[in-house]
Design a protein around this motif. Structure first.
Motif, PDB file in Angstrom:
ATOM      1  N   LEU A  60       0.841  -1.195   0.000  1.00  0.00           N
ATOM      2  CA  LEU A  60       0.000   0.000   0.000  1.00  0.00           C
ATOM      3  C   LEU A  60       0.877   1.245   0.000  1.00  0.00           C
ATOM      4  O   LEU A  60       0.454   2.305  -0.429  1.00  0.00           O
ATOM      5  N   ARG A  86      -1.795  -7.115  -4.876  1.00  0.00           N
ATOM      6  CA  ARG A  86      -2.688  -6.749  -3.770  1.00  0.00           C
ATOM      7  C   ARG A  86      -3.931  -7.626  -3.743  1.00  0.00           C
ATOM      8  O   ARG A  86      -4.519  -7.869  -2.705  1.00  0.00           O
ATOM      9  N   ARG A  87      -4.334  -8.080  -4.911  1.00  0.00           N
ATOM     10  CA  ARG A  87      -5.570  -8.835  -4.989  1.00  0.00           C
ATOM     11  C   ARG A  87      -5.366 -10.320  -4.712  1.00  0.00           C
ATOM     12  O   ARG A  87      -6.138 -10.924  -3.971  1.00  0.00           O
TER      13      ARG A  87
ATOM     14  N   ILE B 278     -10.011   2.158  -0.662  1.00  0.00           N
ATOM     15  CA  ILE B 278     -10.260   0.769  -0.249  1.00  0.00           C
ATOM     16  C   ILE B 278     -10.277  -0.155  -1.464  1.00  0.00           C
ATOM     17  O   ILE B 278      -9.637  -1.209  -1.475  1.00  0.00           O
ATOM     18  N   TYR B 279     -10.984   0.264  -2.520  1.00  0.00           N
ATOM     19  CA  TYR B 279     -11.007  -0.569  -3.729  1.00  0.00           C
ATOM     20  C   TYR B 279      -9.582  -0.821  -4.230  1.00  0.00           C
ATOM     21  O   TYR B 279      -9.219  -1.934  -4.605  1.00  0.00           O
ATOM     22  N   ARG B 280      -8.784   0.253  -4.213  1.00  0.00           N
ATOM     23  CA  ARG B 280      -7.407   0.106  -4.707  1.00  0.00           C
ATOM     24  C   ARG B 280      -6.609  -0.796  -3.765  1.00  0.00           C
ATOM     25  O   ARG B 280      -5.767  -1.580  -4.208  1.00  0.00           O
ATOM     26  N   SER B 281      -6.876  -0.687  -2.440  1.00  0.00           N
ATOM     27  CA  SER B 281      -6.081  -1.463  -1.482  1.00  0.00           C
ATOM     28  C   SER B 281      -6.407  -2.954  -1.553  1.00  0.00           C
ATOM     29  O   SER B 281      -5.606  -3.785  -1.165  1.00  0.00           O
ATOM     30  N   ILE B 282      -7.600  -3.294  -2.053  1.00  0.00           N
ATOM     31  CA  ILE B 282      -7.910  -4.722  -2.184  1.00  0.00           C
ATOM     32  C   ILE B 282      -7.668  -5.193  -3.617  1.00  0.00           C
ATOM     33  O   ILE B 282      -8.161  -6.241  -4.033  1.00  0.00           O
ATOM     34  N   TRP B 284      -8.170  -3.577  -6.754  1.00  0.00           N
ATOM     35  CA  TRP B 284      -8.841  -3.110  -7.973  1.00  0.00           C
ATOM     36  C   TRP B 284      -7.857  -2.311  -8.815  1.00  0.00           C
ATOM     37  O   TRP B 284      -7.083  -1.518  -8.287  1.00  0.00           O
TER      38      TRP B 284
END
Ligand SMILES: Nc1ncnc2c1ncn2[C@@H]1O[C@H](COP(=O)(O)OP(=O)(O)OP(=O)(O)O)[C@@H](O)[C@H]1O
Ligand SMILES: [Mg+2]
Lengths: 224, 372
Positions: A60, A86-87, B278-282, B284
């Motif tokens: 992050l 990250r995914r 949040i979307y980017r951190s998971i 996306w």
């Protein structure tokens, strides 16, 4: 990010990693190595940089110094395929949960899988996780109406959604009662038995006694 | 939950805002539809005047505001008849008068009886009027039935009373709502002795229309020859102005709608910065975040566009009731009005949401964990 061979080398490798924000030292240089299949609990005083380290291991943000390799991916300057990393390679259960308030518990879990799994698999996987974390009854509720412990478990379910090899959990049991904490600890242990790796940040003795190993971060030196 | 489901969920989460954005797009589309239909229809009505004479070329005065105010001397029409390649040239005077509240704009055609047949006038009932008869009139059959007059009845238009000698039809529907009287009489009423409004030219078999038109243009520099509807648009300044108003109005409507979408999307962006983090951190991708923001705008705009078509239709019905437009505005709906509205909605959504979408895509993943 260079892709290593997934079968050898530690799951998490950090050497000389540090971070500062302006004059604040968020994390003094640290070395950490976690083997595949290991369940490690990270402890240290408040403000020593545990969450900061988790953020860097989860790609992050970048570290100021040192080298980080997670699940065979070298992070840092010039790293590529970070969305995929990250995914699919790492799952973070955040200290402050970071759920999307508008979405239900189930949808929060499924959001992590959008575009990564087929619809039927997304549904199946989210039901499975909600059930494992004893959240089935709250699946259609939104975070603002959930208790702190329930939110925490939704965050854990989301971190596990894409079955990443490495789980980073920041205070995952802070607001859980004994039953729920035991549930989470069992899930983590099972995860590691199946070859996964868990790095949990915690002050919770229930968690540290369950881990394979406890690593202590010393307090960051001011102004360093 | 699917990606589309997520888009719909996000729209429903802010119902009032979404509805107002859709309304902004709807008003834009309404303006585009109403202006477009009005322009098309006025163009169509106006160009029917060209077709009424069954002519290869229509002659008008150059640079007239309104084709109906064009004046040409009858002598010129006679001379045009002598131009090589011209088989026949007929002059007609056009005038307008109010008949009653329901018929505030009746077009009067002054035409010599012997020119009626070449002009395409078909007598359905009764007979033509006398060449110089001051109290005889013929009615287009549509007008006749609308005012309830038959052959032999009396009709009073602008304080002049006439006997209806016959009913006629013409090759274009527009002509069926006109009235026709001797040329000399209409000239007298309008104090335009020796003048007509338009000339209608038929060329010899085998002669080329362009060649003949050019010859007339050269011989009569004060006149304009019109062969096509687009020539007509250029000859008639009013139609040019209407066309320009349509273009300008549509651009303005688009800007208003884009501003509406931009405003909403930007407002949502600022409220949702953490959510995008949040979307980017998971995991996306930026592209997925852009698709989410633009997707939300597209759905709202398409709904707005559909509403706008309905509002536009309503607006056209209101315009039709306006006294100023009654009789000359018969709405023509071209099939492309729906595709035009849809592409308007999509364009507005894309342009309005592009900047907020890019901002959203650039939110750093770390934003998810920053404390406010
Ligand atoms: N974005 C930031 N800007 C400035 N300082 C920051 C920022 N993030 C963290 N810090 C500081 O860095 C230090 C380490 O923060 P961090 O959140 O990593 O601590 P922690 O070990 O997780 O603490 P806790 O146990 O309370 O969660 C703290 O002093 C914190 O105030
Ligand atoms: Mg912390």
């Amino acid at each position: 990010m260079s892709r290593g061979n997934h079968n050898d080398g530690p799951a998490i490798e950090a050497r000389g990693v540090s971070k500062r924000y302006g004059r604040t030292v968020a994390l003094a240089p640290i070395d950490l190595s976690v083997a595949r299949g290991e369940f490690v609990v990270l402890v240290g005083p408040s403000g020593c940089g545990k969450s900061t380290l988790v953020n860097m291991l989860g790609a992050l943000e970048r570290s100021d110094t040192g080298v980080i390799e997670v699940a065979g991916h070298r992070l840092g300057r010039g790293a590529r395929h970070l969305n995929h990393f990250r995914r699919m390679e790492v799952g973070i259960a955040f200290q402050l949960h970071n759920l999307i308030p508008r979405l239900t518990a189930r949808e929060n879990v499924q959001a992590a899988m959008l575009g990564a799994a087929r619809r039927r698999d997304r549904v199946e996987r989210s039901e499975e996780l909600l059930d494992a974390l004893d959240l089935t009854a709250r699946a259609n509720d939104r975070p603002p109406t959930l208790s702190g412990g329930e939110r925490q478990r939704v965050a854990i379910a989301r971190a596990l959604a894409n079955k990443p090899p490495v789980i980073l959990a920041d205070e995952p049991t802070g607001s859980l009662d004994d039953d729920a904490a035991e549930l989470v600890i069992d899930i983590f242990k099972e995860w590691c038995l199946e070859g996964g790796t868990v790095l949990a940040v915690s002050h919770d003795p229930r968690l540290s006694s369950a881990g394979d190993r406890v690593v202590t971060i010393p307090v960051a030196a001011e102004g360093g | 939950m699917t990606f589309i489901g997520l888009i719909l969920r996000n729209i429903r989460a802010r119902p009032l805002r979404s509805a107002l954005t859709a309304l902004a797009v709807a008003i834009g589309v309404m303006a585009v539809v109403a202006l477009g239909v009005l322009t098309d229809s006025l163009n169509h009505t106006a160009t029917q005047i060209l077709e009424i004479g069954e002519a290869d070329l229509t002659i008008s005065q150059k640079n007239t505001d309104d084709i109906i105010n064009s004046t040409i001397s009858q002598e010129d029409i006679a001379k045009i008849g002598q131009v090589p390649g011209v088989r026949r040239a007929v002059g007609a005077l056009l005038g307008t008068d109010a008949y009653d509240d329901q018929h505030p704009l009746v077009i009067e055609v002054g035409l010599a009886p012997e020119d009626q047949a070449p002009f395409g006038v078909n007598i359905l009932e009764g007979r033509s009027y006398g060449t110089d008869a001051a109290n005889e009139i013929m009615l287009g059959y549509v007008f006749a039935s609308s005012v309830g007059k038959r052959v032999g009845d009396q009709i009073t238009i602008d304080d002049n009373t006439y006997t209806v000698t016959g009913l006629y039809s013409t090759n274009v529907s527009f002509g069926n709502s006109t009235v026709m009287m001797p040329l000399s009489h209409l000239q007298g009423l309008n104090r335009l002795d020796g003048q007509v409004s338009l000339g209608f030219v038929q060329v010899d078999k085998g002669a080329r229309v362009e060649t003949v038109g050019k010859a007339i243009d050269e011989a009569f520099p004060q006149l304009a020859t019109i062969a096509t509807a687009s020539d007509f648009g250029r000859a008639d300044r009013n139609l040019m102005l209407i066309g320009a108003a349509n273009t300008g109005g549509s651009i303005l409507a688009a800007l208003i709608a884009i501003t509406g979408v931009l405003n909403t999307s930007l407002l949502s962006f600022f409220e949702r910065i953490r959510e995008f983090g949040i979307y980017r951190s998971i995991g996306w991708s930026r592209r997925r975040v852009i698709a989410l923001v633009i997707g939300e705008a597209v759905v709202v705009s398409v709904v707005g566009a559909a509403l706008g078509v309905a509002l536009g239709w309503g607006a056209i019905n209101v315009l039709q009731q306006l006294d100023q437009l009654r009789g000359i505005f018969q709405p023509i709906y071209k099939a492309d009005i729906f595709t035009r509205s849809l592409s308007f909605g999509l364009t507005v959504a894309f342009l309005g949401a592009l900047y907020p979408a890019l901002r959203a895509a650039l939110v750093a993943p770390i934003t998810a964990v920053r404390r406010e």
